[in-house]
Motif scaffolding. Structure first.
Motif, PDB file in Angstrom:
ATOM      1  N   CYS A 168       0.825  -1.203   0.000  1.00 28.22           N
ATOM      2  CA  CYS A 168       0.000   0.000   0.000  1.00 28.22           C
ATOM      3  C   CYS A 168       0.862   1.258   0.000  1.00 28.22           C
ATOM      4  CB  CYS A 168      -0.931  -0.001   1.216  1.00 28.22           C
ATOM      5  SG  CYS A 168      -2.288  -1.187   1.102  1.00 28.22           S
ATOM      6  N   HIS A 169       1.965   1.226   0.726  1.00 30.61           N
ATOM      7  CA  HIS A 169       2.864   2.378   0.714  1.00 30.61           C
ATOM      8  C   HIS A 169       3.524   2.533  -0.648  1.00 30.61           C
ATOM      9  CE1 HIS A 169       6.913   4.181   1.129  1.00 30.61           C
ATOM     10  NE2 HIS A 169       6.268   5.047   1.876  1.00 30.61           N
ATOM     11  N   GLN A 170       3.981   1.452  -1.215  1.00 33.91           N
ATOM     12  CA  GLN A 170       4.678   1.547  -2.489  1.00 33.91           C
ATOM     13  C   GLN A 170       3.767   2.047  -3.599  1.00 33.91           C
ATOM     14  OE1 GLN A 170       5.076  -1.449  -5.209  1.00 33.91           O
ATOM     15  NE2 GLN A 170       7.295  -1.368  -5.446  1.00 33.91           N
ATOM     16  N   ARG A 171       2.506   1.587  -3.606  1.00 35.77           N
ATOM     17  CA  ARG A 171       1.558   1.970  -4.646  1.00 35.77           C
ATOM     18  C   ARG A 171       0.688   3.153  -4.245  1.00 35.77           C
ATOM     19  NH1 ARG A 171       3.045  -0.136  -9.543  1.00 35.77           N
ATOM     20  NH2 ARG A 171       4.358  -1.914  -9.008  1.00 35.77           N
ATOM     21  N   ARG A 172       1.011   3.788  -3.124  1.00 31.24           N
ATOM     22  CA  ARG A 172       0.304   4.979  -2.659  1.00 31.24           C
ATOM     23  C   ARG A 172      -1.187   4.733  -2.436  1.00 31.24           C
ATOM     24  NH1 ARG A 172       5.115   5.767  -1.836  1.00 31.24           N
ATOM     25  NH2 ARG A 172       6.121   7.762  -2.248  1.00 31.24           N
ATOM     26  N   ALA A 173      -1.521   3.557  -1.988  1.00 25.68           N
ATOM     27  CA  ALA A 173      -2.904   3.239  -1.619  1.00 25.68           C
ATOM     28  C   ALA A 173      -3.078   3.576  -0.147  1.00 25.68           C
ATOM     29  CB  ALA A 173      -3.211   1.774  -1.913  1.00 25.68           C
ATOM     30  N   TRP A 174      -3.120   4.856   0.161  1.00 26.73           N
ATOM     31  CA  TRP A 174      -3.066   5.301   1.545  1.00 26.73           C
ATOM     32  C   TRP A 174      -4.291   4.874   2.340  1.00 26.73           C
ATOM     33  CZ3 TRP A 174       1.697   6.209   1.962  1.00 26.73           C
ATOM     34  CH2 TRP A 174       2.413   6.953   1.030  1.00 26.73           C
ATOM     35  N   PHE A 175      -5.466   4.974   1.746  1.00 28.60           N
ATOM     36  CA  PHE A 175      -6.689   4.629   2.464  1.00 28.60           C
ATOM     37  C   PHE A 175      -6.702   3.149   2.836  1.00 28.60           C
ATOM     38  CE2 PHE A 175     -11.202   3.313   2.454  1.00 28.60           C
ATOM     39  CZ  PHE A 175     -11.654   4.091   3.506  1.00 28.60           C
ATOM     40  N   THR A 176      -6.325   2.298   1.891  1.00 31.30           N
ATOM     41  CA  THR A 176      -6.297   0.861   2.157  1.00 31.30           C
ATOM     42  C   THR A 176      -5.273   0.533   3.237  1.00 31.30           C
ATOM     43  OG1 THR A 176      -6.912   0.452  -0.147  1.00 31.30           O
ATOM     44  CG2 THR A 176      -6.056  -1.410   1.111  1.00 31.30           C
ATOM     45  N   GLY A 177      -4.096   1.140   3.145  1.00 28.69           N
ATOM     46  CA  GLY A 177      -3.077   0.912   4.160  1.00 28.69           C
ATOM     47  C   GLY A 177      -3.542   1.345   5.536  1.00 28.69           C
ATOM     48  N   ALA A 178      -4.234   2.494   5.604  1.00 24.74           N
ATOM     49  CA  ALA A 178      -4.750   2.970   6.888  1.00 24.74           C
ATOM     50  C   ALA A 178      -5.804   2.016   7.440  1.00 24.74           C
ATOM     51  CB  ALA A 178      -5.334   4.373   6.728  1.00 24.74           C
ATOM     52  N   LEU A 179      -6.620   1.435   6.553  1.00 22.86           N
ATOM     53  CA  LEU A 179      -7.622   0.469   7.005  1.00 22.86           C
ATOM     54  C   LEU A 179      -6.969  -0.776   7.606  1.00 22.86           C
ATOM     55  CD1 LEU A 179     -10.467   0.475   4.317  1.00 22.86           C
ATOM     56  CD2 LEU A 179     -10.525   1.360   6.648  1.00 22.86           C
ATOM     57  N   VAL A 180      -5.879  -1.245   6.985  1.00 24.80           N
ATOM     58  CA  VAL A 180      -5.170  -2.415   7.507  1.00 24.80           C
ATOM     59  C   VAL A 180      -4.635  -2.119   8.908  1.00 24.80           C
ATOM     60  CG1 VAL A 180      -3.195  -3.945   7.181  1.00 24.80           C
ATOM     61  CG2 VAL A 180      -4.583  -3.279   5.217  1.00 24.80           C
ATOM     62  N   VAL A 181      -3.994  -0.961   9.057  1.00 31.21           N
ATOM     63  CA  VAL A 181      -3.450  -0.594  10.369  1.00 31.21           C
ATOM     64  C   VAL A 181      -4.570  -0.451  11.397  1.00 31.21           C
ATOM     65  CG1 VAL A 181      -2.161   1.157  11.637  1.00 31.21           C
ATOM     66  CG2 VAL A 181      -1.457   0.528   9.311  1.00 31.21           C
ATOM     67  N   LEU A 182      -5.660   0.212  11.003  1.00 31.46           N
ATOM     68  CA  LEU A 182      -6.778   0.408  11.928  1.00 31.46           C
ATOM     69  C   LEU A 182      -7.382  -0.932  12.347  1.00 31.46           C
ATOM     70  CD1 LEU A 182      -8.733   2.303  13.387  1.00 31.46           C
ATOM     71  CD2 LEU A 182     -10.098   2.372  11.285  1.00 31.46           C
ATOM     72  N   ALA A 183      -7.493  -1.854  11.397  1.00 34.59           N
ATOM     73  CA  ALA A 183      -8.061  -3.169  11.721  1.00 34.59           C
ATOM     74  C   ALA A 183      -7.196  -3.898  12.744  1.00 34.59           C
ATOM     75  CB  ALA A 183      -8.195  -4.007  10.454  1.00 34.59           C
ATOM     76  N   MET A 184      -5.885  -3.783  12.631  1.00 41.21           N
ATOM     77  CA  MET A 184      -5.007  -4.445  13.585  1.00 41.21           C
ATOM     78  C   MET A 184      -5.067  -3.783  14.963  1.00 41.21           C
ATOM     79  SD  MET A 184      -3.807  -6.983  11.939  1.00 41.21           S
ATOM     80  CE  MET A 184      -5.421  -6.971  11.112  1.00 41.21           C
ATOM     81  N   VAL A 185      -5.234  -2.465  14.991  1.00 45.54           N
ATOM     82  CA  VAL A 185      -5.389  -1.777  16.280  1.00 45.54           C
ATOM     83  C   VAL A 185      -6.685  -2.204  16.958  1.00 45.54           C
ATOM     84  CG1 VAL A 185      -5.705   0.481  17.368  1.00 45.54           C
ATOM     85  CG2 VAL A 185      -3.977   0.187  15.577  1.00 45.54           C
ATOM     86  N   VAL A 186      -7.766  -2.265  16.169  1.00 44.24           N
ATOM     87  CA  VAL A 186      -9.051  -2.697  16.727  1.00 44.24           C
ATOM     88  C   VAL A 186      -8.951  -4.137  17.230  1.00 44.24           C
ATOM     89  CG1 VAL A 186     -11.452  -3.206  16.140  1.00 44.24           C
ATOM     90  CG2 VAL A 186     -10.382  -1.089  15.331  1.00 44.24           C
ATOM     91  N   GLU A 187      -8.217  -4.974  16.500  1.00 46.67           N
ATOM     92  CA  GLU A 187      -8.040  -6.364  16.935  1.00 46.67           C
ATOM     93  C   GLU A 187      -7.444  -6.429  18.334  1.00 46.67           C
ATOM     94  OE1 GLU A 187      -5.617 -10.402  15.513  1.00 46.67           O
ATOM     95  OE2 GLU A 187      -4.976  -8.416  14.846  1.00 46.67           O
ATOM     96  N   VAL A 188      -6.434  -5.608  18.593  1.00 40.44           N
ATOM     97  CA  VAL A 188      -5.791  -5.611  19.909  1.00 40.44           C
ATOM     98  C   VAL A 188      -6.729  -5.040  20.965  1.00 40.44           C
ATOM     99  CG1 VAL A 188      -3.890  -4.628  21.245  1.00 40.44           C
ATOM    100  CG2 VAL A 188      -3.470  -5.523  18.952  1.00 40.44           C
ATOM    101  N   LEU A 189      -7.497  -4.008  20.613  1.00 40.34           N
ATOM    102  CA  LEU A 189      -8.415  -3.420  21.584  1.00 40.34           C
ATOM    103  C   LEU A 189      -9.535  -4.388  21.959  1.00 40.34           C
ATOM    104  CD1 LEU A 189      -8.720   0.215  20.180  1.00 40.34           C
ATOM    105  CD2 LEU A 189      -7.369  -0.570  22.135  1.00 40.34           C
TER     106      LEU A 189
END
Length: 245
Positions: A168-189
């Motif tokens: 996502c970073h390499q292809r500048r898919a910022w929204f998708t990358g942010a969703l992946v990170v957010l999903a992992m944060v929610v998983e821990v919460l």
């Protein structure tokens, strides 16, 4: 109704370059473009069948089971194979689908060896974090309970998460990358366990690598006035306007 064109344009900006790269590569080479992905899927399936046999459970654990309590040299030897050892308490089809999709896209966009390097680095980051967290103890922010030292760290999930963020970073898919990170944060919460925290450690390691690559790319670009630098993939430097033939 007026929102549909705007959403379509946003989707094209987000996924257009990625979709085009995957489609062109697969159209040109077919399954030959995915040797690493197909090998990883087959290896994971074989290991899953093997570890569910009475004669195979022990060898798989001896070769691919990593715990924070294990000696570090032994854990490092087991880490590469642990990437392809699916968890026994989860359906294997989920792991196979993750590998096929994320590894496949990454192999097309990054190449075979960089995909393998990012996957291993993300897995290793999670494994090393488990040791640090147990050493810190549950009373600290990044600490883990002592019982987590005995938890078997297996599966491709950390590698999949790390690869997804990197692509996502390499292809500048910022929204998708942010969703992946957010999903992992929610998983821990929602369910704070070792696996979820290792996913965050893998993401943190990949983000550091992406940040360093971004900084180096900008630094090289600032040192070469009149050159064109691609932000996605290897830099392509063209001749400046005043360069002689």
């Amino acid at each position: 109704m007026n929102r549909l064109p705007a959403l379509r344009r946003a989707a094209v900006r987000e996924w257009g370059p990625l979709f085009t790269a995957v489609r062109q590569r697969l159209a040109a080479r077919g399954v030959r473009a995915l040797p690493l992905t197909l090998t990883a899927v087959a290896l994971t399936a074989v290991i899953q069948v093997t570890q569910n046999q009475a004669w195979g459970y022990g060898p798989v654990r001896s070769l691919g089971a990593v715990r924070a309590e294990d000696p570090l040299p032994l854990a490092l030897l087991r880490t590469p194979l642990s990437l392809f050892v699916p968890a026994l308490d989860l359906p294997v089809w989920g792991a196979l689908a993750q590998i096929l999709l994320v590894f496949g896209v990454a192999e097309v966009c990054l190449g075979r060896w960089r995909t393998l390097a990012v996957a291993y680095g993300a897995t290793l980051a999670g494994t090393l974090y488990a040791r640090v967290g147990v050493a810190l103890g549950p009373g600290t922010f990044l600490g883990l309970p002592a019982s987590d030292a005995q938890v078997v760290d297996t599966g491709p999930s950390a590698a999949v998460v790390g690869l997804a963020v990197y692509v996502c970073h390499q292809r500048r898919a910022w929204f998708t990358g942010a969703l992946v990170v957010l999903a992992m944060v929610v998983e821990v919460l929602v369910k704070d366990n070792l696996a979820g925290r290792e996913h965050l450690a893998a993401i943190a390691a990949v983000l550091v690598v992406c940040g360093v690559r971004e900084w180096l790319g900008r630094r090289r670009g600032s040192r070469r006035p009149g050159t064109a630098v691609r932000t996605c993939g290897p830099a392509e430097v063209g001749p400046g306007p005043g360069r002689r033939r």
